[in-house]
Design a protein around this motif. Structure first.
Motif, PDB file in Angstrom:
ATOM      1  N   ARG A   1       8.575   4.578 -30.035  1.00 12.64           N
ATOM      2  CA  ARG A   1      10.151   4.940 -29.845  1.00 12.64           C
ATOM      3  C   ARG A   1      10.938   5.005 -31.090  1.00 12.64           C
ATOM      4  N   ALA A   2      10.644   4.310 -31.845  1.00 14.23           N
ATOM      5  CA  ALA A   2      11.321   4.334 -33.279  1.00 14.23           C
ATOM      6  C   ALA A   2      11.068   5.676 -33.943  1.00 14.23           C
ATOM      7  N   PHE A   3       9.759   6.135 -34.066  1.00 16.60           N
ATOM      8  CA  PHE A   3       9.421   7.274 -34.791  1.00 16.60           C
ATOM      9  C   PHE A   3      10.091   8.603 -33.702  1.00 16.60           C
ATOM     10  N   ALA A   4      10.031   8.275 -32.566  1.00 18.35           N
ATOM     11  CA  ALA A   4      10.689   9.425 -31.777  1.00 18.35           C
ATOM     12  C   ALA A   4      12.261   9.557 -31.976  1.00 18.35           C
ATOM     13  N   VAL A   5      12.970   8.536 -32.259  1.00 21.00           N
ATOM     14  CA  VAL A   5      14.312   8.763 -32.294  1.00 21.00           C
ATOM     15  C   VAL A   5      14.582   9.281 -33.817  1.00 21.00           C
ATOM     16  N   LEU A   6      13.581   8.890 -34.886  1.00 18.29           N
ATOM     17  CA  LEU A   6      13.899   9.688 -36.080  1.00 18.29           C
ATOM     18  C   LEU A   6      13.503  11.257 -35.963  1.00 18.29           C
ATOM     19  N   LYS A   7      12.285  11.545 -35.228  1.00 18.95           N
ATOM     20  CA  LYS A   7      12.151  12.834 -35.114  1.00 18.95           C
ATOM     21  C   LYS A   7      13.101  13.767 -34.285  1.00 18.95           C
ATOM     22  N   ARG A   8      13.603  13.076 -33.324  1.00 25.22           N
ATOM     23  CA  ARG A   8      14.536  13.678 -32.485  1.00 25.22           C
ATOM     24  C   ARG A   8      15.991  14.106 -33.357  1.00 25.22           C
ATOM     25  N   TYR A   9      16.337  13.052 -34.012  1.00 23.23           N
ATOM     26  CA  TYR A   9      17.324  13.073 -34.812  1.00 23.23           C
ATOM     27  C   TYR A   9      17.142  14.368 -35.950  1.00 23.23           C
ATOM     28  N   SER A  10      16.106  14.365 -36.588  1.00 21.07           N
ATOM     29  CA  SER A  10      15.611  15.330 -37.263  1.00 21.07           C
ATOM     30  C   SER A  10      15.779  16.620 -36.933  1.00 21.07           C
ATOM     31  N   GLN A  11      15.107  16.999 -35.683  1.00 24.41           N
ATOM     32  CA  GLN A  11      15.275  18.217 -35.076  1.00 24.41           C
ATOM     33  C   GLN A  11      16.440  18.740 -34.839  1.00 24.41           C
ATOM     34  N   ASP A  12      17.059  17.861 -34.160  1.00 24.99           N
ATOM     35  CA  ASP A  12      18.702  18.020 -33.467  1.00 24.99           C
ATOM     36  C   ASP A  12      19.702  18.535 -34.594  1.00 24.99           C
ATOM     37  N   ASN A  13      19.442  17.945 -35.916  1.00 22.56           N
ATOM     38  CA  ASN A  13      20.262  18.261 -37.184  1.00 22.56           C
ATOM     39  C   ASN A  13      19.539  19.215 -37.956  1.00 22.56           C
ATOM     40  N   ASN A  14      18.355  19.571 -37.723  1.00 28.02           N
ATOM     41  CA  ASN A  14      17.582  20.443 -38.576  1.00 28.02           C
ATOM     42  C   ASN A  14      17.769  19.984 -40.192  1.00 28.02           C
ATOM     43  N   ARG A  15      17.208  18.701 -40.072  1.00 24.59           N
ATOM     44  CA  ARG A  15      17.183  17.911 -41.416  1.00 24.59           C
ATOM     45  C   ARG A  15      15.599  17.447 -41.557  1.00 24.59           C
ATOM     46  N   LYS A  16      15.088  17.361 -42.796  1.00 25.27           N
ATOM     47  CA  LYS A  16      13.908  16.922 -42.864  1.00 25.27           C
ATOM     48  C   LYS A  16      13.638  15.503 -42.627  1.00 25.27           C
ATOM     49  N   LEU A  17      12.489  15.323 -42.208  1.00 28.09           N
ATOM     50  CA  LEU A  17      12.411  13.896 -41.557  1.00 28.09           C
ATOM     51  C   LEU A  17      12.352  12.949 -42.592  1.00 28.09           C
ATOM     52  N   HIS A  18      12.008  12.906 -43.883  1.00 24.81           N
ATOM     53  CA  HIS A  18      12.087  12.047 -44.870  1.00 24.81           C
ATOM     54  C   HIS A  18      13.502  11.935 -45.619  1.00 24.81           C
TER      55      HIS A  18
ATOM     56  N   GLN B   1       9.834   2.380 -43.578  1.00 23.23           N
ATOM     57  CA  GLN B   1      10.944   1.692 -43.692  1.00 23.23           C
ATOM     58  C   GLN B   1      12.067   1.904 -42.741  1.00 23.23           C
ATOM     59  N   ALA B   2      12.487   3.193 -42.540  1.00 25.89           N
ATOM     60  CA  ALA B   2      13.574   3.606 -41.429  1.00 25.89           C
ATOM     61  C   ALA B   2      13.034   3.127 -40.019  1.00 25.89           C
ATOM     62  N   MET B   3      11.838   3.471 -39.630  1.00 26.09           N
ATOM     63  CA  MET B   3      11.529   2.937 -38.424  1.00 26.09           C
ATOM     64  C   MET B   3      11.466   1.316 -38.114  1.00 26.09           C
ATOM     65  N   GLY B   4      11.128   0.614 -39.237  1.00 18.31           N
ATOM     66  CA  GLY B   4      11.373  -0.880 -39.326  1.00 18.31           C
ATOM     67  C   GLY B   4      12.926  -1.246 -38.899  1.00 18.31           C
ATOM     68  N   ILE B   5      13.795  -0.406 -39.540  1.00 20.52           N
ATOM     69  CA  ILE B   5      15.166  -0.757 -39.104  1.00 20.52           C
ATOM     70  C   ILE B   5      15.592  -0.573 -37.797  1.00 20.52           C
ATOM     71  N   LEU B   6      15.054   0.549 -37.230  1.00 18.50           N
ATOM     72  CA  LEU B   6      15.393   0.744 -35.978  1.00 18.50           C
ATOM     73  C   LEU B   6      14.677  -0.143 -34.882  1.00 18.50           C
ATOM     74  N   MET B   7      13.609  -0.423 -35.173  1.00 20.44           N
ATOM     75  CA  MET B   7      12.519  -1.499 -34.500  1.00 20.44           C
ATOM     76  C   MET B   7      13.694  -2.617 -34.241  1.00 20.44           C
ATOM     77  N   GLU B   8      13.926  -3.210 -35.595  1.00 24.68           N
ATOM     78  CA  GLU B   8      14.444  -4.511 -35.665  1.00 24.68           C
ATOM     79  C   GLU B   8      15.934  -4.391 -34.813  1.00 24.68           C
ATOM     80  N   ARG B   9      16.767  -3.203 -35.089  1.00 23.84           N
ATOM     81  CA  ARG B   9      18.023  -3.044 -34.379  1.00 23.84           C
ATOM     82  C   ARG B   9      18.150  -2.790 -32.992  1.00 23.84           C
ATOM     83  N   TYR B  10      17.166  -2.302 -32.513  1.00 23.39           N
ATOM     84  CA  TYR B  10      17.203  -1.673 -31.035  1.00 23.39           C
ATOM     85  C   TYR B  10      16.053  -2.483 -30.485  1.00 23.39           C
ATOM     86  N   ASN B  11      15.324  -3.193 -30.915  1.00 24.19           N
ATOM     87  CA  ASN B  11      14.315  -3.637 -30.291  1.00 24.19           C
ATOM     88  C   ASN B  11      13.310  -2.390 -29.685  1.00 24.19           C
TER      89      ASN B  11
END
Length: 230
Positions: free
Chosen positions: A197-214, A182-192
């Motif tokens: 790429r949408a998964f890469a954004v979530l994964k990078r944010y998760s790693q940079d902020n030391n938070r679980k992906l879900h 669902q989160a990937m769908g939001i990013l795909m729609e908002r940022y085309n």
């Protein structure tokens, strides 16, 4: 289901009940209720290793067992914890005269009319994750026949609890995948973005902020933004 005897037929019915039980709690409840009749014990309980490896009383046939088991847990001593730590069954023919574990645990049980007990490990993944405890109100309440049935019951309970835990883990995994999707769908729609790429954004944010992906996915779904930590 009437449990009149510990026959193969009775255990077959138990296996069917355990398979049909919805979740770990109902699975464990079926085990302790069956134990009352199959082993002819006075009380039964199951203690499960929970988050942080702390034991939790999951089911009991008498509410007094909750306080008794919790007292043993808080004291960090006694036969129940020996079973968990050493992955062995413990038989106590006469609690009043047993001196293997110093402390107040034995007096508390005797005061409640409990005179003998058996504690059996319930293994998940090769380790003791829970303990099936059976109590009798008479000394030497568990003879060879009762012990044999108790071990068979523990085997059934082990398989059922392991299966129930796997179902919970799989359910959680499926929920996490749905959140990420669902989160990937939001990013795909908002940022085309495409899926990769949408998964890469979530994964990078998760790693940079030391938070679980879900957790990151849930936040994006709830707020429609990815906030920077304070």
């Amino acid at each position: 289901m009437p449990h009149n005897d510990p026959s193969a037929e009775a255990f077959g019915r138990l296996a069917t009940e355990l398979q049909a039980a919805d979740g770990i709690e109902l699975t464990i409840e079926s085990v302790v209720q069956f134990a009352l009749h199959a082993v002819r014990c006075r009380y039964a309980s199951v203690v499960l290793i929970g988050p942080g490896r702390r034991p939790q009383v999951m089911a009991m046939t008498d509410p007094r067992l909750t306080k008794l088991d919790e007292a043993v847990i808080l004291a960090d001593d006694g036969p129940l914890l020996t079973v968990i730590r050493e992955n062995v069954a413990v038989l106590i023919p006469d609690i009043a005269s047993d001196h293997r574990w110093p402390g107040a645990w034995s007096g508390a049980l005797v005061a409640e009319g409990i005179r003998s007990a058996i504690h059996l490990p319930l293994q998940v993944g090769g380790r003791a994750r829970a303990v099936l405890s059976l109590y009798s109100d008479v000394p030497n309440g568990f003879g060879p026949d009762e012990l044999a049935v108790a071990h068979i019951l523990a085997d059934h309970a082990t398989v059922a609890i392991a299966g129930a835990r796997r179902e919970v883990d799989l359910s959680h995994a499926a929920d996490a995948r749905n959140l990420v999707g669902q989160a990937m769908g939001i990013l795909m729609e908002r940022y085309n973005l495409d899926q990769e790429r949408a998964f890469a954004v979530l994964k990078r944010y998760s790693q940079d902020n030391n938070r679980k992906l879900h957790d990151v996915a849930q936040e994006l779904i709830d707020t429609r933004i990815l906030r920077k930590p304070d």
